[in-house]
Design an enzyme around this catalytic site. Structure first.
Site, PDB file in Angstrom:
ATOM      1  N   PRO A 254      45.000 -81.835  -1.948  1.00  0.00           N
ATOM      2  CA  PRO A 254      44.405 -80.961  -0.922  1.00  0.00           C
ATOM      3  C   PRO A 254      43.245 -81.586  -0.159  1.00  0.00           C
ATOM      4  O   PRO A 254      42.811 -81.014   0.833  1.00  0.00           O
ATOM      5  CB  PRO A 254      43.932 -79.760  -1.733  1.00  0.00           C
ATOM      6  CG  PRO A 254      43.585 -80.333  -3.066  1.00  0.00           C
ATOM      7  CD  PRO A 254      44.583 -81.422  -3.322  1.00  0.00           C
ATOM      8  N   ASN A 256      40.106 -83.264  -1.650  1.00  0.00           N
ATOM      9  CA  ASN A 256      38.816 -83.545  -2.284  1.00  0.00           C
ATOM     10  C   ASN A 256      38.561 -85.042  -2.392  1.00  0.00           C
ATOM     11  O   ASN A 256      37.473 -85.539  -2.080  1.00  0.00           O
ATOM     12  CB  ASN A 256      38.757 -82.914  -3.666  1.00  0.00           C
ATOM     13  CG  ASN A 256      38.445 -81.426  -3.608  1.00  0.00           C
ATOM     14  OD1 ASN A 256      37.837 -80.959  -2.656  1.00  0.00           O
ATOM     15  ND2 ASN A 256      38.863 -80.692  -4.618  1.00  0.00           N
ATOM     16  N   ASP A 304      55.870 -90.195   3.767  1.00  0.00           N
ATOM     17  CA  ASP A 304      56.019 -90.690   2.402  1.00  0.00           C
ATOM     18  C   ASP A 304      55.269 -92.012   2.290  1.00  0.00           C
ATOM     19  O   ASP A 304      55.447 -92.914   3.124  1.00  0.00           O
ATOM     20  CB  ASP A 304      57.511 -90.897   2.100  1.00  0.00           C
ATOM     21  CG  ASP A 304      57.775 -91.144   0.629  1.00  0.00           C
ATOM     22  OD1 ASP A 304      57.090 -92.005   0.043  1.00  0.00           O
ATOM     23  OD2 ASP A 304      58.658 -90.485   0.073  1.00  0.00           O
ATOM     24  N   ASP A 323      46.851 -91.000  -6.578  1.00  0.00           N
ATOM     25  CA  ASP A 323      46.762 -89.900  -7.534  1.00  0.00           C
ATOM     26  C   ASP A 323      48.036 -89.072  -7.395  1.00  0.00           C
ATOM     27  O   ASP A 323      48.010 -87.956  -6.869  1.00  0.00           O
ATOM     28  CB  ASP A 323      45.520 -89.042  -7.253  1.00  0.00           C
ATOM     29  CG  ASP A 323      45.226 -88.077  -8.388  1.00  0.00           C
ATOM     30  OD1 ASP A 323      44.752 -88.531  -9.436  1.00  0.00           O
ATOM     31  OD2 ASP A 323      45.492 -86.876  -8.216  1.00  0.00           O
ATOM     32  N   CYS A 427      45.915 -86.391 -13.824  1.00  0.00           N
ATOM     33  CA  CYS A 427      45.253 -85.348 -14.606  1.00  0.00           C
ATOM     34  C   CYS A 427      46.153 -85.017 -15.797  1.00  0.00           C
ATOM     35  O   CYS A 427      46.525 -83.873 -16.027  1.00  0.00           O
ATOM     36  CB  CYS A 427      44.958 -84.112 -13.755  1.00  0.00           C
ATOM     37  SG  CYS A 427      46.354 -83.533 -12.774  1.00  0.00           S
TER      38      CYS A 427
END
Length: 607
Positions: A254, A256, A304, A323, A427
């Site tokens: 998003p 950050n 992509d 990420d 994560c």
């Protein structure tokens, strides 16, 4: 009446995320104002015990068959506790409550006096204080007995302000006092205005108690501060791009991490934010604008990352942050209210007597406590190991699919001709997505030809963080044991009990050889399969933990020297028995070589 019907529907549905997420990010719009819905549900949950008692003792559920237990406490709450009363025009449900207004008021007064409160303000103050201590104190006690602090982490957006200005000059934080340890914010009788920084590890980032709501402040609304878990700040910190450099954020939404990169490279730098999903790219665009980074960030919508090749402006980047999608097994979801524990009134209860459901709940609680008290130390230790490696939402096949996709992203990044540093993060707590991915990409032909390796612990900005990679999970890496330990030391792991906002893994790859030759489309023997139905990137973002020998009580300088590294090479036989047997490195290579041929055929990226 839609307000109460919608609130009842929310409370009846299974809770899969926080109450705020259910109300403010619904799959289908509500007719009622979201703020009123949230306030009604939260206040009803806070007063549920006394409302249950009032409704049961009044006997209205026997007399009014149209009222459900849920609707009865929602309507009774507003009748007795809301300043404006029941927020609806006349109707059968409102009339059903108003017919018994005198009786409900009498039972409420009796319940209040029984609790020792002479007036309504005394009662509400006591319930609000209890709510702060039990529901928003940010302290979680895990099943293994470890204490986890879950503070609210704030990153100062240095494109618009400074840490000093945010803390000393703004009315939001100028009354806050700095503390030296995480526990100082939590272990006190009342919630105090404290903030906790760790500038040498987390520059321009600090933590506050989670009960402090700063979303209505000018600092937050103007984009001068950004709510971001400390763990998700680590990739940009570890990448450490110089001012004025060109960076690619390969999986940007998003936003950050994108805005964090923009703050690091400054006005003279350039960030290419790549996002394949159009809807998420729109969210990314709004966040970039709010952060004041429009002149720095170029958003590549519906793009992509693996389609960026020679001729594209981003192809010349020297620094890349990756990420990608992962299992999300490290994410801590702060559920502000547990709606599954709503204590509803019963219609078949005599006045002043506990209901059957209440008696049943007490018996279940007593049984659970007895069961927990008889658990042996050996059983608890076994549970610690199980929690480390198990995730109900991650199958062996899904982890393999995600790992393939993650390897594809990194191998493509290795081919950027000017790339010098690349951070890879997840994560996730699973080695399949972390150390195993590192081993696979370092074994690849492109890594060896271009001289890619892992940055040493001494050289990266996170060298003082005490928890490092797991050397035993790099067993497939074809290097010496000493080099394997060095690579593990270069990786950073964050546990869910580390108070940084969730479990996390990050590593920085560096170009160790000055080899600028192109590879003519050859990404090496460890190619990867196209991931069918690849999920969108998961936000930061459950209480899975990887348990170490001792509890960590917040950042402390002493951990640098005294805390053992996570790269201890002693065999963990118990953990090995718990883990499912992995495919051998030879089988893994055969599998990936087979599917890589399809990827290499046209090099058009992942569909």
């Amino acid at each position: 009446m839609s307000l109460y019907l919608e609130a009842a529907a929310i409370l009846e549905s299974p809770q899969t995320s926080s109450l705020k997420a259910i109300i403010y990010n619904p799959s289908k719009p509500f007719k009622s104002p979201q703020s009123k819905l949230y306030a009604l549900i939260v206040e009803t949950l806070k007063f549920q015990d006394i409302l249950k008692e009032v409704v049961e003792n009044s006997g209205i559920l026997k007399l009014e068959r149209k009222l459900t237990p849920l609707l009865s406490i929602l309507l009774t709450h507003d009748l007795l506790l809301a300043k404006s009363g029941i927020a609806t025009s006349s109707g059968p449900l409102k009339d059903a409550i108003l017919r018994h207004k005198a009786r409900l008021n009498a039972e409420f007064t009796r319940a209040r006096l029984k609790r020792g409160h002479g007036d309504l303000k005394s009662l509400t103050d006591a319930i609000n204080a209890e709510h702060i201590r039990e529901s928003e104190d940010g302290v979680t006690k895990t099943a293994t007995g470890l204490t986890t602090f879950n503070p609210r982490w704030i990153r100062v957006n240095t494109l618009k302000t400074t840490m000093e200005a945010s803390l000393s000059s703004s009315p939001t934080f100028n009354s806050f006092q700095e503390v030296s340890g995480m526990s100082d914010m939590f272990f006190s009788d009342v919630v105090r205005k404290y903030y906790y920084p760790k500038a040498e590890l987390l520059p321009s980032i600090f933590a506050i108690h989670p009960s402090h709501d700063i979303t209505s402040s000018e600092l937050y609304k103007s984009g001068k501060i950004i709510l971001q878990s400390a763990s998700s700040c680590l990739p940009a910190i570890m990448l450490d791009p110089p001012k004025g450099s060109t960076v690619v954020d390969g999986c940007a939404a998003p936003g950050n991490k994108t805005t964090h990169l923009a703050a690091l490279v400054g006005d003279t730098g350039k960030v290419f934010a790549v996002e394949r999903d159009r809807r998420r790219a729109d969210i990314l665009e709004k966040m970039v604008a709010k952060a004041g980074a429009e002149k720095i960030v170029t958003i590549l919508k519906a793009t992509d990352f693996t389609t960026i090749t020679e001729g594209h402006p981003a192809w010349s980047a020297s620094y890349l942050l990756l990420d990608p999608s992962c299992s999300g097994s490290g994410i801590l979801q702060r559920i502000d209210w547990d709606i599954s524990k709503l204590n509803l009134p019963s219609s078949d209860v005599a006045s002043g007597q506990p209901s059957k459901s209440s008696r049943k709940r007490k018996r279940e609680d007593q049984s659970q406590k007895a069961s927990m008290s008889t658990a042996t130390t050996e059983e608890q230790e076994g549970q610690q190991v199980a929690e480390e490696v198990q995730d109900g939402d991650t199958s062996k096949e899904r982890l393999q699919s995600l790992s393939d996709f993650q390897v594809a992203i990194i191998l493509h990044a290795f081919s950027f001709p000017n790339a010098r540093r690349i951070t890879y993060s997840t994560c996730s707590i699973h080695a399949e997505e972390n150390e195993h991915v590192v081993a696979r990409v370092l074994n690849s032909k492109i890594a060896k030809q271009r001289g890619w390796g892992v940055q040493s612990r001494e050289d990266n900005p996170l060298s003082t963080w005490h928890r490092r990679g797991l050397a035993k999970e790099l067993s497939d890496l074809t290097v010496t044991p000493e080099e394997r330990r060095r690579i593990a030391e270069g990786c950073v792991r964050v546990n869910r009990t580390d108070s940084l906002g969730g479990g996390f893994f990050v590593v920085c790859f560096i170009r160790q050889a000055n080899n600028d030759s192109l590879l003519d489309g050859d990404t090496g023997s460890l190619g990867v399969a196209s991931v069918q139905g690849n999920e969108n990137y998961l936000q930061e973002g459950e209480d899975r933990i990887e348990v170490e020998d001792q509890e960590w009580n917040g950042f402390s300088d002493k951990h640098t020297d005294e805390t053992p590294s996570a790269v201890d090479t002693q065999d963990d036989n118990q953990l090995s028995r718990k883990r499912k047997k992995r495919k051998s490195s030879k089988d893994q290579q055969i599998r990936t070589e087979k599917v890589n041929r399809q990827f290499q055929k046209n090099r058009k990226g992942w569909s």
